[in-house]
Write a protein that holds these residues in place. Structure first.
Motif, PDB file in Angstrom:
ATOM      1  N   VAL A  23      -3.845 -30.945 -20.108  1.00 50.21           N
ATOM      2  CA  VAL A  23      -3.745 -31.449 -18.732  1.00 50.21           C
ATOM      3  C   VAL A  23      -3.079 -30.364 -17.889  1.00 50.21           C
ATOM      4  CG1 VAL A  23      -2.632 -33.159 -17.230  1.00 50.21           C
ATOM      5  CG2 VAL A  23      -3.587 -33.878 -19.419  1.00 50.21           C
ATOM      6  N   ILE A  24      -3.678 -30.106 -16.724  1.00 46.97           N
ATOM      7  CA  ILE A  24      -3.032 -29.184 -15.784  1.00 46.97           C
ATOM      8  C   ILE A  24      -2.515 -30.040 -14.636  1.00 46.97           C
ATOM      9  CG2 ILE A  24      -3.335 -27.156 -14.307  1.00 46.97           C
ATOM     10  CD1 ILE A  24      -5.750 -26.499 -16.178  1.00 46.97           C
ATOM     11  N   LEU A  25      -1.218 -30.200 -14.617  1.00 48.35           N
ATOM     12  CA  LEU A  25      -0.596 -31.136 -13.681  1.00 48.35           C
ATOM     13  C   LEU A  25       0.048 -30.376 -12.525  1.00 48.35           C
ATOM     14  CD1 LEU A  25       0.442 -33.976 -12.936  1.00 48.35           C
ATOM     15  CD2 LEU A  25       2.299 -33.633 -14.580  1.00 48.35           C
ATOM     16  N   THR A  26      -0.378 -30.705 -11.306  1.00 47.75           N
ATOM     17  CA  THR A  26       0.190 -30.047 -10.129  1.00 47.75           C
ATOM     18  C   THR A  26       0.889 -31.092  -9.278  1.00 47.75           C
ATOM     19  OG1 THR A  26      -1.686 -28.552 -10.165  1.00 47.75           O
ATOM     20  CG2 THR A  26      -0.323 -28.506  -8.188  1.00 47.75           C
ATOM     21  N   ARG A  27       2.127 -30.803  -8.935  1.00 51.73           N
ATOM     22  CA  ARG A  27       2.879 -31.747  -8.088  1.00 51.73           C
ATOM     23  C   ARG A  27       3.283 -31.034  -6.803  1.00 51.73           C
ATOM     24  NH1 ARG A  27       8.721 -33.978  -9.683  1.00 51.73           N
ATOM     25  NH2 ARG A  27       9.034 -31.748  -9.614  1.00 51.73           N
ATOM     26  N   GLY A  28       2.800 -31.529  -5.686  1.00 47.05           N
ATOM     27  CA  GLY A  28       3.131 -30.928  -4.397  1.00 47.05           C
ATOM     28  C   GLY A  28       2.756 -29.451  -4.371  1.00 47.05           C
ATOM     29  N   SER A  29       3.708 -28.644  -3.881  1.00 45.23           N
ATOM     30  CA  SER A  29       3.425 -27.214  -3.768  1.00 45.23           C
ATOM     31  C   SER A  29       3.941 -26.430  -4.977  1.00 45.23           C
ATOM     32  CB  SER A  29       4.072 -26.677  -2.484  1.00 45.23           C
ATOM     33  OG  SER A  29       5.448 -27.017  -2.506  1.00 45.23           O
ATOM     34  N   ALA A  30       4.444 -27.165  -6.004  1.00 40.69           N
ATOM     35  CA  ALA A  30       4.991 -26.479  -7.188  1.00 40.69           C
ATOM     36  C   ALA A  30       3.857 -25.879  -8.022  1.00 40.69           C
ATOM     37  CB  ALA A  30       5.776 -27.472  -8.027  1.00 40.69           C
ATOM     38  N   PRO A  31       4.148 -24.824  -8.797  1.00 41.48           N
ATOM     39  CA  PRO A  31       3.106 -24.250  -9.651  1.00 41.48           C
ATOM     40  C   PRO A  31       2.618 -25.273 -10.684  1.00 41.48           C
ATOM     41  CG  PRO A  31       5.146 -22.950  -9.726  1.00 41.48           C
ATOM     42  CD  PRO A  31       5.427 -24.166  -8.918  1.00 41.48           C
ATOM     43  N   PRO A  32       1.353 -25.199 -11.124  1.00 38.05           N
ATOM     44  CA  PRO A  32       0.822 -26.193 -12.075  1.00 38.05           C
ATOM     45  C   PRO A  32       1.561 -26.149 -13.417  1.00 38.05           C
ATOM     46  CG  PRO A  32      -0.907 -24.721 -11.242  1.00 38.05           C
ATOM     47  CD  PRO A  32       0.383 -24.184 -10.746  1.00 38.05           C
TER      48      PRO A  32
ATOM     49  N   SER B 252      -8.020 -36.113  -9.648  1.00 40.10           N
ATOM     50  CA  SER B 252      -8.033 -36.265 -11.101  1.00 40.10           C
ATOM     51  C   SER B 252      -9.422 -35.892 -11.590  1.00 40.10           C
ATOM     52  CB  SER B 252      -7.691 -37.697 -11.516  1.00 40.10           C
ATOM     53  OG  SER B 252      -7.779 -37.780 -12.925  1.00 40.10           O
ATOM     54  N   GLU B 253      -9.461 -34.879 -12.450  1.00 39.18           N
ATOM     55  CA  GLU B 253     -10.754 -34.370 -12.916  1.00 39.18           C
ATOM     56  C   GLU B 253     -11.517 -35.446 -13.697  1.00 39.18           C
ATOM     57  OE1 GLU B 253     -12.225 -30.571 -15.512  1.00 39.18           O
ATOM     58  OE2 GLU B 253     -10.225 -30.511 -14.645  1.00 39.18           O
ATOM     59  N   PHE B 254     -10.758 -36.261 -14.461  1.00 35.79           N
ATOM     60  CA  PHE B 254     -11.376 -37.332 -15.257  1.00 35.79           C
ATOM     61  C   PHE B 254     -10.854 -38.676 -14.755  1.00 35.79           C
ATOM     62  CE2 PHE B 254     -11.289 -33.692 -18.197  1.00 35.79           C
ATOM     63  CZ  PHE B 254     -12.656 -33.548 -18.386  1.00 35.79           C
ATOM     64  N   PRO B 255     -11.618 -39.760 -15.002  1.00 36.42           N
ATOM     65  CA  PRO B 255     -11.132 -41.083 -14.573  1.00 36.42           C
ATOM     66  C   PRO B 255      -9.786 -41.391 -15.218  1.00 36.42           C
ATOM     67  CG  PRO B 255     -13.407 -41.198 -15.354  1.00 36.42           C
ATOM     68  CD  PRO B 255     -12.911 -39.831 -15.675  1.00 36.42           C
ATOM     69  N   LEU B 256      -8.932 -42.026 -14.458  1.00 32.37           N
ATOM     70  CA  LEU B 256      -7.597 -42.364 -14.984  1.00 32.37           C
ATOM     71  C   LEU B 256      -7.629 -43.747 -15.628  1.00 32.37           C
ATOM     72  CD1 LEU B 256      -5.503 -41.157 -11.926  1.00 32.37           C
ATOM     73  CD2 LEU B 256      -5.657 -40.069 -14.174  1.00 32.37           C
ATOM     74  N   PRO B 257      -6.821 -43.966 -16.661  1.00 30.56           N
ATOM     75  CA  PRO B 257      -6.769 -45.311 -17.255  1.00 30.56           C
ATOM     76  C   PRO B 257      -6.243 -46.324 -16.238  1.00 30.56           C
ATOM     77  CG  PRO B 257      -5.051 -43.895 -18.160  1.00 30.56           C
ATOM     78  CD  PRO B 257      -5.904 -43.027 -17.305  1.00 30.56           C
ATOM     79  N   ALA B 258      -6.720 -47.555 -16.352  1.00 28.16           N
ATOM     80  CA  ALA B 258      -6.275 -48.607 -15.411  1.00 28.16           C
ATOM     81  C   ALA B 258      -4.798 -48.898 -15.631  1.00 28.16           C
ATOM     82  CB  ALA B 258      -7.096 -49.868 -15.654  1.00 28.16           C
TER      83      ALA B 258
ATOM     84  N   LEU C 117       1.692 -43.647 -16.071  1.00 22.56           N
ATOM     85  CA  LEU C 117       0.348 -43.062 -16.097  1.00 22.56           C
ATOM     86  C   LEU C 117       0.262 -41.922 -17.116  1.00 22.56           C
ATOM     87  CD1 LEU C 117      -2.500 -42.724 -15.038  1.00 22.56           C
ATOM     88  CD2 LEU C 117      -1.591 -41.304 -13.192  1.00 22.56           C
ATOM     89  N   VAL C 118      -0.634 -42.108 -18.082  1.00 20.51           N
ATOM     90  CA  VAL C 118      -0.891 -41.061 -19.080  1.00 20.51           C
ATOM     91  C   VAL C 118      -2.315 -40.570 -18.815  1.00 20.51           C
ATOM     92  CG1 VAL C 118      -1.033 -40.550 -21.546  1.00 20.51           C
ATOM     93  CG2 VAL C 118       0.619 -42.215 -20.718  1.00 20.51           C
ATOM     94  N   PRO C 119      -2.474 -39.392 -18.195  1.00 24.22           N
ATOM     95  CA  PRO C 119      -3.822 -38.944 -17.816  1.00 24.22           C
ATOM     96  C   PRO C 119      -4.687 -38.622 -19.031  1.00 24.22           C
ATOM     97  CG  PRO C 119      -2.213 -37.226 -17.387  1.00 24.22           C
ATOM     98  CD  PRO C 119      -1.438 -38.417 -17.856  1.00 24.22           C
ATOM     99  N   SER C 120      -5.985 -38.703 -18.848  1.00 21.86           N
ATOM    100  CA  SER C 120      -6.892 -38.477 -19.982  1.00 21.86           C
ATOM    101  C   SER C 120      -7.069 -36.992 -20.285  1.00 21.86           C
ATOM    102  CB  SER C 120      -8.265 -39.081 -19.669  1.00 21.86           C
ATOM    103  OG  SER C 120      -8.151 -40.227 -18.906  1.00 21.86           O
ATOM    104  N   GLY C 121      -6.878 -36.142 -19.309  1.00 19.47           N
ATOM    105  CA  GLY C 121      -7.049 -34.700 -19.517  1.00 19.47           C
ATOM    106  C   GLY C 121      -7.511 -34.042 -18.225  1.00 19.47           C
ATOM    107  N   GLY C 122      -7.656 -32.725 -18.261  1.00 20.28           N
ATOM    108  CA  GLY C 122      -8.135 -31.985 -17.097  1.00 20.28           C
ATOM    109  C   GLY C 122      -7.076 -31.815 -16.021  1.00 20.28           C
ATOM    110  N   ALA C 123      -7.557 -31.474 -14.814  1.00 17.83           N
ATOM    111  CA  ALA C 123      -6.622 -31.212 -13.711  1.00 17.83           C
ATOM    112  C   ALA C 123      -6.221 -32.510 -13.015  1.00 17.83           C
ATOM    113  CB  ALA C 123      -7.266 -30.259 -12.718  1.00 17.83           C
ATOM    114  N   VAL C 124      -4.929 -32.655 -12.783  1.00 18.78           N
ATOM    115  CA  VAL C 124      -4.418 -33.825 -12.060  1.00 18.78           C
ATOM    116  C   VAL C 124      -3.440 -33.303 -11.001  1.00 18.78           C
ATOM    117  CG1 VAL C 124      -3.123 -35.997 -12.215  1.00 18.78           C
ATOM    118  CG2 VAL C 124      -4.593 -35.295 -14.106  1.00 18.78           C
TER     119      VAL C 124
END
Ligand code: FES
Length: 386
Positions: free
Chosen positions: A269-278, A318-324, A348-355
């Motif tokens: 998972v590549i997680l980006t929050r605001g303007s912080a680096p991924p 979110s690159e992939f659908p997120l779990p409900a 929230l536990v993302p499935s993968g990819g960029a979020v």
């Protein structure tokens, strides 16, 4: 198991853990209040004992107490097993370690009191203080440590629970001083009662006057067969077994958790929050755990328990659908008036990819006089999750 059923079960377990914890905290508080009366006298301690201490060894309270202790301990271990990460703040670590230590420390007291009750030996504060200060000071010290650890664990849990509730800020301002005052006064009561016992032990024995009539021989007790008492070795054995079983269960829990995490197949998972680096993280972690694992502070007043809503983030990509959302997350999102682009970072536990996410609150956010729902509604809702 069906996802919504699992969520409801999770909610029920958390509620049971809170209720059993509050019950145990009530038990410890009443013991500490009883000890506090030592600043007056041992007689005062014994006068209040039936209402503050021995009441807990009567039915149905005794069974409820034992059940609460077992349930709270096992649910605590379950929570440790389920935690994605143990990287957290100091209060959470203290709560976790003190929780593991409660049963081993409580074993001596609990088995001792149960043995005295079964043997039918009357044992009030007059005898207890003498025993703890003169007979076995090491056991007395253990009792003080036990009460302190249980108290610290209970208060840490209570603060975490209340901090996550809006409108509790004023109540907490009263509870913080009480959390310090109650054990301090109890320790003063214990020390003062002990001081009286030590002074009495050092006083010279009262001389019997020469002219005093010889003491009357006590009347012979009717010859009823003496009740057989539980041998000391058996008591010691039971105590040790309780200690080793509880420590063994805790060790097994940590091992099982390590195996679970090792076997967990996860996506990048590549997680980006605001303007912080991924951040480069995995789908095995919630967003909050990923922030914590990378030492990125994030608001989380309930320490990731899904109750406060302060960790809420708006999902902008979110690159992939997120779990409900689970039932717990959905309930909190509804309470804080969130729209469907907002999720709880702790759940929230993302499935993968960029979020990519935008935090709704600064990392040091706390409930103030502002209205959380209003604040949330004011946030621009134009960004949408893909
Ligand atoms: S940290 Fe409280 S709801 Fe997420």
């Amino acid at each position: 198991m069906d996802r919504s059923l699992a969520s409801v079960a999770g909610l029920a377990l958390r509620t049971t853990r809170i209720v059993s914890g509050l019950f145990l905290l009530f038990f410890v508080t009443s013991h500490l209040l009883n000890l506090s009366l030592g600043v007056i006298s041992i007689e005062a301690m014994d006068a209040a004992r039936p209402y503050l201490s021995t009441i807990w060894s009567r039915q149905p309270l005794a069974s409820l107490l034992l059940l609460s202790l077992l349930v709270h301990f096992l649910l605590g271990l379950w929570a440790i097993y389920r935690r994605p990460t143990l990287r957290t703040n100091a209060q959470d670590v203290v709560q976790l370690l003190s929780g593991v230590a409660v049963i081993p420390l409580l074993a001596v007291h609990a088995v001792g009191v149960a043995t005295l009750k079964i043997d039918g030996i009357p044992f009030g504060y007059a005898q207890a203080i003498k025993f703890f200060w003169l007979g076995a000071p090491q056991i007395g010290l253990l009792q003080v440590i036990m009460l302190s650890v249980v108290w610290v664990h209970g208060c840490a849990g209570l603060f975490t629970w209340l901090r996550a509730k809006e409108g509790m800020r004023n109540a907490l301002a009263w509870i913080y001083p009480l959390a310090v005052a109650v054990p301090v006064i109890a320790l003063m009561g214990y020390a003062e009662a002990g001081r009286g016992v030590l002074i009495a032990a050092q006083a010279p024995p009262v001389e019997t006057p020469q002219y005093a009539a010889p003491a009357e021989k006590p009347a012979e007790a009717p010859s009823t067969p003496a009740k057989e008492r539980i041998p000391y070795e058996v008591v010691k054995q039971i105590t040790n077994q309780v200690i080793w079983w509880s420590l063994g269960l805790a060790a097994l829990t940590f091992m099982a958790r390590a195996i679970r995490l090792a076997l967990q197949t996860s996506q990048k998972v590549i997680l980006t929050r605001g303007s912080a680096p991924p951040l480069h993280t995995t789908s095995g972690l919630s967003l909050l755990d990923s922030f914590r694992a990378h030492q990125h502070p994030h608001a989380s007043l309930c320490e990731g328990r899904g109750r406060c809503g302060t960790c809420a983030v708006r999902i902008t990509l979110s690159e992939f659908p997120l779990p409900a959302p689970t039932a717990l997350e959905a309930k909190t999102l509804l309470r804080i008036g969130a729209d469907d682009t907002v999720r709880l970072a702790c759940q929230l536990v993302p499935s993968g990819g960029a979020v990519t996410v935008e935090p709704l609150h600064p990392a040091d956010y706390s409930f103030k006089d502002d209205d959380f729902a209003e604040e949330l509604a004011a946030v621009d809702a134009s960004e949408v999750r893909t």
